[in-house]
Design an enzyme around this catalytic site. Sequence first.
Site, PDB file in Angstrom:
ATOM      1  N   LYS A   9     -92.412  18.598   6.497  1.00  0.00           N
ATOM      2  CA  LYS A   9     -93.134  18.119   5.315  1.00  0.00           C
ATOM      3  C   LYS A   9     -94.653  18.222   5.548  1.00  0.00           C
ATOM      4  O   LYS A   9     -95.097  18.442   6.683  1.00  0.00           O
ATOM      5  CB  LYS A   9     -92.681  16.684   5.005  1.00  0.00           C
ATOM      6  CG  LYS A   9     -91.193  16.604   4.593  1.00  0.00           C
ATOM      7  CD  LYS A   9     -90.740  15.163   4.390  1.00  0.00           C
ATOM      8  CE  LYS A   9     -89.292  15.087   3.905  1.00  0.00           C
ATOM      9  NZ  LYS A   9     -88.827  13.686   3.760  1.00  0.00           N
ATOM     10  N   TYR A  49     -85.302  18.007  -4.875  1.00  0.00           N
ATOM     11  CA  TYR A  49     -84.887  16.602  -4.788  1.00  0.00           C
ATOM     12  C   TYR A  49     -84.190  16.114  -6.059  1.00  0.00           C
ATOM     13  O   TYR A  49     -84.186  14.909  -6.327  1.00  0.00           O
ATOM     14  CB  TYR A  49     -86.096  15.719  -4.479  1.00  0.00           C
ATOM     15  CG  TYR A  49     -86.489  15.699  -3.009  1.00  0.00           C
ATOM     16  CD1 TYR A  49     -85.571  15.314  -2.023  1.00  0.00           C
ATOM     17  CD2 TYR A  49     -87.773  16.028  -2.602  1.00  0.00           C
ATOM     18  CE1 TYR A  49     -85.930  15.277  -0.673  1.00  0.00           C
ATOM     19  CE2 TYR A  49     -88.136  15.999  -1.253  1.00  0.00           C
ATOM     20  CZ  TYR A  49     -87.204  15.619  -0.296  1.00  0.00           C
ATOM     21  OH  TYR A  49     -87.559  15.577   1.035  1.00  0.00           O
ATOM     22  N   ASN A 112     -92.195  10.704   6.500  1.00  0.00           N
ATOM     23  CA  ASN A 112     -91.200  10.821   7.587  1.00  0.00           C
ATOM     24  C   ASN A 112     -91.033  12.239   8.117  1.00  0.00           C
ATOM     25  O   ASN A 112     -90.016  12.585   8.713  1.00  0.00           O
ATOM     26  CB  ASN A 112     -89.866  10.164   7.197  1.00  0.00           C
ATOM     27  CG  ASN A 112     -89.177  10.843   6.034  1.00  0.00           C
ATOM     28  OD1 ASN A 112     -89.685  11.828   5.495  1.00  0.00           O
ATOM     29  ND2 ASN A 112     -88.020  10.344   5.659  1.00  0.00           N
ATOM     30  N   HIS A 115     -87.405  17.151   6.696  1.00  0.00           N
ATOM     31  CA  HIS A 115     -86.192  17.111   5.872  1.00  0.00           C
ATOM     32  C   HIS A 115     -85.105  17.932   6.548  1.00  0.00           C
ATOM     33  O   HIS A 115     -85.384  18.986   7.114  1.00  0.00           O
ATOM     34  CB  HIS A 115     -86.474  17.718   4.487  1.00  0.00           C
ATOM     35  CG  HIS A 115     -85.216  18.058   3.725  1.00  0.00           C
ATOM     36  ND1 HIS A 115     -84.558  17.146   2.940  1.00  0.00           N
ATOM     37  CD2 HIS A 115     -84.479  19.197   3.665  1.00  0.00           C
ATOM     38  CE1 HIS A 115     -83.473  17.725   2.413  1.00  0.00           C
ATOM     39  NE2 HIS A 115     -83.410  18.968   2.836  1.00  0.00           N
ATOM     40  N   GLU A 126     -79.539  24.449  -0.733  1.00  0.00           N
ATOM     41  CA  GLU A 126     -80.963  24.427  -0.372  1.00  0.00           C
ATOM     42  C   GLU A 126     -81.419  25.777   0.192  1.00  0.00           C
ATOM     43  O   GLU A 126     -82.520  26.247  -0.114  1.00  0.00           O
ATOM     44  CB  GLU A 126     -81.239  23.272   0.608  1.00  0.00           C
ATOM     45  CG  GLU A 126     -81.105  21.917  -0.082  1.00  0.00           C
ATOM     46  CD  GLU A 126     -81.145  20.713   0.857  1.00  0.00           C
ATOM     47  OE1 GLU A 126     -81.022  19.580   0.360  1.00  0.00           O
ATOM     48  OE2 GLU A 126     -81.287  20.892   2.081  1.00  0.00           O
TER      49      GLU A 126
HETATM   50  P1  DAT Z   1     -83.198  12.005   3.993  1.00  0.00           P
HETATM   51  O1  DAT Z   1     -84.543  12.661   3.918  1.00  0.00           O
HETATM   52  O2  DAT Z   1     -83.017  11.266   5.288  1.00  0.00           O
HETATM   53  O3  DAT Z   1     -82.054  12.946   3.688  1.00  0.00           O
HETATM   54  P2  DAT Z   1     -82.831  10.971   1.304  1.00  0.00           P
HETATM   55  O4  DAT Z   1     -82.274  12.311   0.967  1.00  0.00           O
HETATM   56  O5  DAT Z   1     -82.016   9.781   0.946  1.00  0.00           O
HETATM   57  O6  DAT Z   1     -83.163  10.867   2.872  1.00  0.00           O
HETATM   58  O7  DAT Z   1     -84.253  10.795   0.619  1.00  0.00           O
HETATM   59  C1  DAT Z   1     -85.167  11.862   0.591  1.00  0.00           C
HETATM   60  C2  DAT Z   1     -86.529  11.344   0.951  1.00  0.00           C
HETATM   61  O8  DAT Z   1     -86.929  10.383  -0.037  1.00  0.00           O
HETATM   62  C3  DAT Z   1     -86.593  10.596   2.276  1.00  0.00           C
HETATM   63  O9  DAT Z   1     -86.788  11.470   3.371  1.00  0.00           O
HETATM   64  C4  DAT Z   1     -87.754   9.681   2.069  1.00  0.00           C
HETATM   65  C5  DAT Z   1     -87.678   9.337   0.580  1.00  0.00           C
HETATM   66  N1  DAT Z   1     -86.976   8.068   0.382  1.00  0.00           N
HETATM   67  C6  DAT Z   1     -85.636   7.845   0.522  1.00  0.00           C
HETATM   68  N2  DAT Z   1     -85.333   6.575   0.276  1.00  0.00           N
HETATM   69  C7  DAT Z   1     -86.490   5.951  -0.027  1.00  0.00           C
HETATM   70  C8  DAT Z   1     -86.869   4.638  -0.376  1.00  0.00           C
HETATM   71  N3  DAT Z   1     -85.953   3.648  -0.465  1.00  0.00           N
HETATM   72  N4  DAT Z   1     -88.182   4.378  -0.614  1.00  0.00           N
HETATM   73  C9  DAT Z   1     -89.124   5.357  -0.521  1.00  0.00           C
HETATM   74  N5  DAT Z   1     -88.836   6.626  -0.187  1.00  0.00           N
HETATM   75  C10 DAT Z   1     -87.555   6.922   0.043  1.00  0.00           C
HETATM   76 MG    MG Z   2     -81.595  13.940   1.948  1.00  0.00          MG
END
Ligand code: DAT
Ligand code: MG
Length: 148
Positions: A9, A49, A112, A115, A126
């Site tokens: 990212k 997303y 974070n 991805h 993807e």
């Molecule tokens: P990951 O990236 O671990 O697959 P995800 O697909 O559930 O997690 O979410 C995509 C991204 O969105 C994640 O890396 C960070 C953000 N995100 C997820 N849950 C969140 C939350 N509760 N508050 C803020 N950002 C969040």
């Molecule tokens: Mg995810």
Amino acid sequence: MEQTFIMIKPDGVQRGLVGEIIGRFEKKGFSLKGLKLVNVEQPFAEKHYQDLSSKPFFPKLVDYIISGPVVAMVWEGKNIVTTGRKIIGATNPSDSAPGTIRGDFAIDIGRNVIHGSDSVESARKEIALWFPEGTANWQSSLHPWIYE
Ligand code: DAT
Ligand code: MG
């Protein structure tokens, strides 16, 4: 062989973590099949997303992903989707174990660093979205030293 989509990212690029992150996947024994540095447009980030579009954090997430270039990659190896997620660590860096990428390099969930696809099916989608041109076809000469 299984493939996954990995994206460093904008914060990971800005913080100079590209080499460190690629090194972790390389040293594990996985093979790099696609790699590019790209500035993502908003509609493309929204598409990537799309499953999260109803979440309250969605607009902030999209703004973050378009805030600078990302490194988009395809990696290949046995069980790489699940193992890649383990290398990356839990979504919220507060919960990511030390030794994982997020555990070692991140603090906030909205920064974070990386991805990784969460299933073989989302990896397929993807990779098709990010690499419509296809990926490189090669096999590491180290294959017999990594797989039995
Ligand atoms: P990951 O990236 O671990 O697959 P995800 O697909 O559930 O997690 O979410 C995509 C991204 O969105 C994640 O890396 C960070 C953000 N995100 C997820 N849950 C969140 C939350 N509760 N508050 C803020 N950002 C969040
Ligand atoms: Mg995810």
